[in-house]
Write a protein that holds these residues in place. Structure first.
Motif, mmCIF file in Angstrom:
data_model
loop_
_atom_site.group_PDB
_atom_site.id
_atom_site.type_symbol
_atom_site.label_atom_id
_atom_site.label_comp_id
_atom_site.label_asym_id
_atom_site.label_seq_id
_atom_site.Cartn_x
_atom_site.Cartn_y
_atom_site.Cartn_z
ATOM 1 N N PHE A 29 0.804 -1.221 0.000
ATOM 2 C CA PHE A 29 0.000 0.000 0.000
ATOM 3 C C PHE A 29 0.838 1.274 0.000
ATOM 4 N N LYS A 30 2.177 1.106 0.081
ATOM 5 C CA LYS A 30 3.098 2.256 0.066
ATOM 6 C C LYS A 30 2.711 3.292 1.118
ATOM 7 N N LEU A 31 2.496 2.806 2.329
ATOM 8 C CA LEU A 31 2.038 3.679 3.402
ATOM 9 C C LEU A 31 3.076 4.734 3.755
ATOM 10 N N HIS A 32 4.350 4.368 3.659
ATOM 11 C CA HIS A 32 5.392 5.346 3.973
ATOM 12 C C HIS A 32 5.336 6.533 3.013
ATOM 13 N N GLU A 33 4.976 6.268 1.747
ATOM 14 C CA GLU A 33 4.862 7.352 0.789
ATOM 15 C C GLU A 33 3.673 8.260 1.122
ATOM 16 N N ALA A 34 2.586 7.661 1.608
ATOM 17 C CA ALA A 34 1.414 8.459 1.976
ATOM 18 C C ALA A 34 1.723 9.373 3.153
ATOM 19 N N VAL A 35 2.453 8.845 4.142
ATOM 20 C CA VAL A 35 2.822 9.665 5.297
ATOM 21 C C VAL A 35 3.752 10.790 4.877
ATOM 22 N N GLN A 36 4.705 10.476 3.982
ATOM 23 C CA GLN A 36 5.633 11.501 3.509
ATOM 24 C C GLN A 36 4.892 12.582 2.740
ATOM 25 N N ALA A 37 3.942 12.190 1.909
ATOM 26 C CA ALA A 37 3.177 13.161 1.134
ATOM 27 C C ALA A 37 2.349 14.058 2.045
ATOM 28 N N ALA A 38 1.779 13.475 3.094
ATOM 29 C CA ALA A 38 1.000 14.274 4.038
ATOM 30 C C ALA A 38 1.891 15.290 4.736
ATOM 31 N N SER A 39 3.094 14.866 5.100
ATOM 32 C CA SER A 39 4.024 15.773 5.765
ATOM 33 C C SER A 39 4.425 16.917 4.842
ATOM 34 N N GLU A 40 4.698 16.601 3.574
ATOM 35 C CA GLU A 40 5.095 17.635 2.623
ATOM 36 C C GLU A 40 3.956 18.604 2.335
ATOM 37 N N ALA A 41 2.716 18.129 2.553
ATOM 38 C CA ALA A 41 1.548 18.998 2.343
ATOM 39 C C ALA A 41 1.230 19.831 3.581
ATOM 40 N N GLY A 42 2.041 19.653 4.630
ATOM 41 C CA GLY A 42 1.855 20.448 5.835
ATOM 42 C C GLY A 42 1.103 19.756 6.949
ATOM 43 N N SER A 43 0.835 18.469 6.803
ATOM 44 C CA SER A 43 0.118 17.718 7.843
ATOM 45 C C SER A 43 1.050 16.684 8.454
ATOM 46 N N ASP A 44 1.865 17.130 9.375
ATOM 47 C CA ASP A 44 2.794 16.209 10.028
ATOM 48 C C ASP A 44 2.019 15.213 10.873
ATOM 49 N N LEU A 45 2.416 13.954 10.780
ATOM 50 C CA LEU A 45 1.729 12.937 11.566
ATOM 51 C C LEU A 45 2.659 11.765 11.806
#
Length: 223
Positions: free
Chosen positions: A16-32
């Motif tokens: 599911f490439k979850l690490h990529e989803a988390v990285q994308a969220a962080s780059e969009a300003g939603s750190d989690l």
């Protein structure tokens, strides 16, 4: 994030490439911080259910895991900073956890899951698969794979091979425990009206295991 059945946590992460989803969220300003507990115990059991061998899995996720993450990472240790997501079988468990510990959850995401108990037809089909698994587990994988990908992706050898590898990594005994846990789940529909936190329901248009109609029923039952 409570992952679904069929694959070990490492395969879930890769598939599911979850690490990529988390990285994308962080780059969009939603750190989690995304936490995905492994539903497999050291004995290849567990599957989000409690037992004398596994222990109290529900409290582990709702209490112990939350405390450990807060104690080891830079978190905002309040309900307002916590969300719960469940995919497929993990969605069944997310609904259970929300019932037992609503004070822990600020937001909920239910992905390709539903609130109904196992139907008699579905349970009978699972029993047939369990009987087949005793003699030919590869045949079980071959029967399940077309239900887990679209027809177009089924023709892609790499994708079909990944799905098959996930099933082999689970193994016959773990598959048996998965199916038994799914057959034993409760009817969550009467409890949907009690969900008070913001909730996202996500459906896959081509999902054979979780048809859109069941996801629509799930969403309609939540205030």
């Amino acid at each position: 994030y409570l992952h679904g059945y069929w694959a070990p946590v490492e395969a879930q992460q890769a598939g599911f490439k979850l690490h990529e989803a988390v990285q994308a969220a962080s780059e969009a300003g939603s750190d989690l911080i995304m936490v995905m507990p492994d539903r497999f115990s050291k004995l290849r059991g567990g599957f989000y259910s409690s037992s004398p061998t596994v222990g109290d899995y529900e409290s582990f996720v709702a209490e112990d895991l939350v405390q450990w993450v807060d104690g080891n990472y830079r978190t905002i240790a309040t309900r307002a900073s916590r969300g719960l997501a469940g995919h497929s079988m993990g969605g069944y468990v997310a609904l259970e956890l929300l019932r037992s510990a609503p004070q822990r959850v600020e937001a909920l995401a239910l992905l390709n899951t539903h609130a109904r108990p196992d139907s008699a037809e579905a349970s009978e089909n699972r029993r047939r698969l369990l009987a087949l698994a005793e003699t030919d587990f590869q045949a079980v994988i071959d029967a399940q794979t077309p239900k887990l990908v679209t027809p177009a992706h089924l023709k892609d050898g790499a994708i079909a091979g990944t799905i098959a590898a996930m099933g082999l990594a689970v193994g016959k005994e773990a598959f048996r425990r998965q199916q038994q846990a799914i057959m034993g789940r409760i009817d969550s529909r009467p409890h949907l009206k009690d969900i008070a936190c913001p909730t996202l329901v996500v459906a896959g248009r081509d999902d054979q295991l979780m048809p859109v109609e069941l996801l629509a029923e799930l969403a309609a039952g939540i205030p």
